[in-house]
Enzyme design. Sequence first.
Site, PDB file in Angstrom:
ATOM      1  N   LYS A  53       8.406 -16.445 -50.130  1.00 46.49           N
ATOM      2  CA  LYS A  53       8.171 -16.622 -48.698  1.00 46.49           C
ATOM      3  C   LYS A  53       6.798 -16.085 -48.309  1.00 46.49           C
ATOM      4  O   LYS A  53       6.134 -15.405 -49.105  1.00 46.49           O
ATOM      5  CB  LYS A  53       9.261 -15.912 -47.887  1.00 46.49           C
ATOM      6  N   TYR A 266     -18.117   0.058 -33.116  1.00 44.85           N
ATOM      7  CA  TYR A 266     -17.642   0.023 -31.731  1.00 44.85           C
ATOM      8  C   TYR A 266     -17.038   1.353 -31.305  1.00 44.85           C
ATOM      9  O   TYR A 266     -16.355   2.024 -32.083  1.00 44.85           O
ATOM     10  CB  TYR A 266     -16.587  -1.070 -31.561  1.00 44.85           C
TER      11      TYR A 266
END
Length: 378
Positions: A53, A266
Amino acid sequence: MGIIEPAARLRPRTEPLDPAETGVLTVDLSALADNWRMMARLAAGAECGAVVKADAYGLGLAPAVRTLLSAGCRTFFVANVVEGEAARAVAPDATIYVLDGLVPGAALRLVAANLIPALGSLGEIEEWATIGHRPRAVIHFDTGMNRFGVPIHEAAEAAERARQITPTLVMSHFVCSQLRDEPRNERQIEAFLDARARFADIPASMSNSSAVFLPQRPHFDLIRPGYALYGGNPTPYAECPVHPVARLKARILSTREIEPGACVGYDALWSAHKHTRIATIGVGYADGVPVGATACGEKPAGEALVGGVRCPFIGRVSMDYVVLDVSHAPKDAAQRGEWVELLGDNICVEEAASRAGTIGYEILTRLGARFSRRYIGT
C-alpha cells in the site's frame, strides 16, 4: 535468529548521477527481495505475503510488486481499490486483498479487478453477499485498534452472515507489536483466537512486520510484512535485521561563510555562534523532508553526510532547500555541485525520523515526486 544478516553487511553500492539532477532516490530491489526472503524464513511454515500500500511505502508499487513476485510472493495487501487495480496490472495471478474493505460504490471495481475486500462490519458482510454467488472476502476482526473490524462480541453473528460469502482469510491487527512486552499483545491474540474459532477451516493472519518477531510468534497461516520489506526496523529494541532499501542523495547548490550572529532561514530560528561554513542543498519539505527536522536553537535536527562527515541541518527546512553546517566537512566534498547523503547505509530511516520528531513510515511514504528515481538490483 541466526538466519538474520545485519544490514551493515550489505555490500556498498554506487550509482551514476545525472548532472542536471538535484535529488536522487535510489531503490535497491535486491535488498527488497532479500528482506522478503528473510521474513519468509521467519514465518516458519506460514505463507509470507507483502503489504504494498501507499505506493509500496513510497518506493514504487509496480517495481516492488514485480520484484516480490520474482522472489516468490503470491499474496499482496493494498489499502484501496485504485492501488489494487495497479497491483493487478503487474500481478495478474496474485491474491490481492484490499484493506479499506467495501467502500460504498466500489463493489463492481473490486469484482472487475478480482480484488478481495477485508470486510470489517456486519453491514459490509451483508452488502458484499449481494454482489454475486458467495463472493470471496476477508473477515477483519477488531481486537483493540478501534479503526476497522468486526467487534469480537459480534463474531458469532459475523460467522452466521459469512455463510452467504466465501471467507478466504480472517485477520486482525496489532496495536503495539513493536513493544515486545506490551500486555495488549497477549490480550489481542487471545481475542483473535476466540473469533477465529468460529472460522476454524479458514486461514488466519495477524502479524505485521513487528509482530513476526514477538515471542508469541503469532504467525498463524499468513504473515503480512510491510515496513520491514522497505528497510524499516521492525525491532526498535534491537539491531535492525533488514537491509536498507532507500538511498537518498541531494546536490549542494551553493556554499558561503557566515559570521557570528548571522541567521539562517525563515523566521531566524538559528543563528551562528561562530564563523561557520554553510551549504544549501536542493531538497525541502516539498520533497518530503519533514519540517520537524528544522534546527531551532540547540534543538537536535536533521543531518546529512558530506564527505563522510555528519553535518547538521541549520535553520528552518523550507519548501525547496535545506541548509547545512559544513564547517567540519572536507572542503572538496562541500562544494557547489557535490552530493550529500540523507538516507542510506550511514543514516537509516529510523534515525532520520527520530531527528524530525516523526516515524520512519512517514519518512518513506512522503518521499516526493521531484526526486529522480533509480531502481537497482533485481
